[in-house]
Design a protein around this motif. Structure first.
Motif, PDB file in Angstrom:
ATOM      1  N   GLY A  17      22.288 157.751  16.374  1.00 50.27           N
ATOM      2  CA  GLY A  17      23.072 158.075  15.184  1.00 50.27           C
ATOM      3  C   GLY A  17      23.398 159.546  15.080  1.00 50.27           C
ATOM      4  N   HIS A  18      22.441 160.394  15.434  1.00 49.00           N
ATOM      5  CA  HIS A  18      22.639 161.845  15.354  1.00 49.00           C
ATOM      6  C   HIS A  18      23.728 162.313  16.313  1.00 49.00           C
ATOM      7  CE1 HIS A  18      21.567 166.062  14.783  1.00 49.00           C
ATOM      8  NE2 HIS A  18      21.511 166.191  16.098  1.00 49.00           N
ATOM      9  N   GLU A  19      23.628 161.918  17.574  1.00 45.24           N
ATOM     10  CA  GLU A  19      24.596 162.364  18.577  1.00 45.24           C
ATOM     11  C   GLU A  19      25.983 161.764  18.325  1.00 45.24           C
ATOM     12  OE1 GLU A  19      24.190 164.656  20.689  1.00 45.24           O
ATOM     13  OE2 GLU A  19      22.023 164.942  20.489  1.00 45.24           O
ATOM     14  N   LYS A  20      26.001 160.519  17.867  1.00 52.91           N
ATOM     15  CA  LYS A  20      27.272 159.862  17.579  1.00 52.91           C
ATOM     16  C   LYS A  20      27.983 160.557  16.408  1.00 52.91           C
ATOM     17  CE  LYS A  20      28.958 155.114  16.925  1.00 52.91           C
ATOM     18  NZ  LYS A  20      29.310 155.102  15.490  1.00 52.91           N
ATOM     19  N   SER A  21      27.209 160.952  15.404  1.00 48.02           N
ATOM     20  CA  SER A  21      27.788 161.633  14.243  1.00 48.02           C
ATOM     21  C   SER A  21      28.384 162.986  14.618  1.00 48.02           C
ATOM     22  CB  SER A  21      26.722 161.821  13.160  1.00 48.02           C
ATOM     23  OG  SER A  21      26.317 160.581  12.639  1.00 48.02           O
ATOM     24  N   LYS A  22      27.787 163.647  15.582  1.00 41.84           N
ATOM     25  CA  LYS A  22      28.316 164.945  16.019  1.00 41.84           C
ATOM     26  C   LYS A  22      29.741 164.805  16.538  1.00 41.84           C
ATOM     27  CE  LYS A  22      25.502 167.369  18.643  1.00 41.84           C
ATOM     28  NZ  LYS A  22      24.432 167.633  19.643  1.00 41.84           N
TER      29      LYS A  22
END
Length: 416
Positions: free
Chosen positions: A321-326
């Motif tokens: 979720g973190h990397e995708k949101s970036k």
């Protein structure tokens, strides 16, 4: 400020229960959502470690079948070979398991605008090239070109998926592809079937095809493929029946193909004589070759999504979720800057056109054929492609706008 992310792992049983809970929450939100489901964010455990832009590779995972029609002098038999090549592309694209029998995650990553995927296949057919680009994000659309110069075969198309909920998740794939064979100056107009998800209640999730798709050639032959699934009392999953017939003579088929696109099928002539039994499970894919990630353009899919894919493989839902949101946040910022500057994203390899004369001539304008005349027709731009190759050969950096790399270095200048 960013917080360190600690990988979170679960034992299999607990993980399965969490997945089921998240799945049913997702289905609940899907059932009440109004609009195109492709804009919804799926639970991380459903995400496949590849972007939709890589789906164009399924067209040519058997390059020898793709170029096979170019070696057939008879137009009628060429139409049959094109149909058989098309059928060979369906299994791995929609299968629930990979070649090693491992269950696949079924929700690919949604491409960002301008995302590209470049590669080639090397086998007995020679070199087959691929260029894919995400040419639109709202609504989503992917354009691609595949070509083999040695055999004079090229396939070009665009796909605009639209998902909606009606008893289950349904996907319409608008757009079309055109296969051109230089030797006979022949075109084949190709559409894709509808797809839907089965097993949403039992959590035995599997894609299924339905409806009708067509292949129509400029030599006067048409293939009509009817798809069906297992019913309550009879039938088998992944079933199809296809007929090849002369234009305007559908009642007298030249060939009838019947079976399962995930397993095997028979080929009979118009009189019912068995000509061939094809075992699709015996086909082995030719692996596509791509540049090492460190050598790829910042917009290339595997480089851009590397951190997300690593997190998916590590089963680290928070990192996913973190990397995708970036990436998603970087895209929103870029679109905002373009809007404020009165600019639009320049497509790298494709150009939008209003009319496609070949498609206008060959398309089947009927309700059954689907709406393939949307307002989004994208054609491969040979001039753009040649200029990029020229820049690469001369070591010149791209003169176009700035880009980002996986949300890091948002305005990093792109390298050619």
């Amino acid at each position: 400020m960013s917080l360190p992310l600690t990988p979170v792992k679960c034992d299999d049983k607990r993980e399965e229960q969490q997945h089921k809970s998240a799945w049913f929450q997702f289905i609940k939100s899907v059932a009440t959502f109004k609009g195109d489901l492709t804009s919804l964010t799926a639970p991380p455990f459903l995400l496949a470690p590849q972007s939709i832009v890589e789906y164009s590779t399924y067209w040519a995972e058997h390059p020898s079948l793709l170029v096979s029609p170019a070696r057939e002098a008879c137009a009628e038999k060429r139409a049959l070979r094109v149909l058989q090549w098309f059928l060979s592309t369906l299994k791995h694209q929609h299968a629930t398991k990979d070649e090693n029998g491992k269950r696949k995650k079924l929700k690919p990553l949604n491409p960002f605008l301008g995302e590209i995927f470049l590669g080639k296949w090397l086998d007995d057919a020679g070199t087959t090239h691929l260029v894919t680009e995400q040419v639109s994000h709202h609504p989503p659309a992917t354009a691609f070109k595949i070509w083999n110069d040695a055999h004079g075969v090229r396939l070009e198309g665009h796909v605009a998926p639209k998902a909606y909920f009606s008893s289950t998740i349904n996907i319409e794939r608008r757009g079309y592809s055109i296969l051109h064979i230089d030797r006979y100056d022949e075109d084949h107009w190709i559409t894709m079937p509808k797809a839907h998800v089965e097993g949403i209640v039992t959590f035995q999730i599997a894609p299924e095809l339905s409806g009708i798709s067509y292949i129509r050639s400029s030599s006067g032959y048409t293939s009509r493929i009817n798809y069906s699934s297992k019913g309550w009392l009879k039938g088998k999953s992944n079933s199809f029946t296809a007929t090849v017939y002369r234009e305007d003579d559908e009642s007298n088929p030249l060939y009838v193909l019947e079976g399962r696109w995930s397993d095997s099928y028979t080929v009979k002539n118009g009189k019912g004589k068995l000509l061939e039994t094809v075992d699709l499970s015996s086909l082995r894919k030719t692996p596509i070759q791509v540049a090492p990630i460190e050598s790829q353009h910042p917009l290339e899919s595997r480089r851009a999504w590397k951190n997300v894919v690593d997190a998916i493989h590590a089963n680290d839902v928070f990192a996913v979720g973190h990397e995708k949101s970036k990436i998603e946040n970087a895209q929103r910022m870029l679109r905002k800057q373009e809007k404020e500057a009165g600019e639009t994203w320049n497509r790298r390899y494709f150009t939008q056109v209003e009319v496609d004369p070949v498609a206008e001539k060959l398309s089947i304008k009927s309700k059954a054929a689907g709406d393939n005349h949307d307002n989004m027709i994208w054609k491969f731009d040979d001039f753009k492609y040649r200029k990029i190759i020229e820049y690469q050969q001369n070591g010149i950096k791209s003169p176009t706008h700035t880009r980002f790399d996986s949300g890091v270095g948002f305005l990093e200048e792109a390298e050619m």
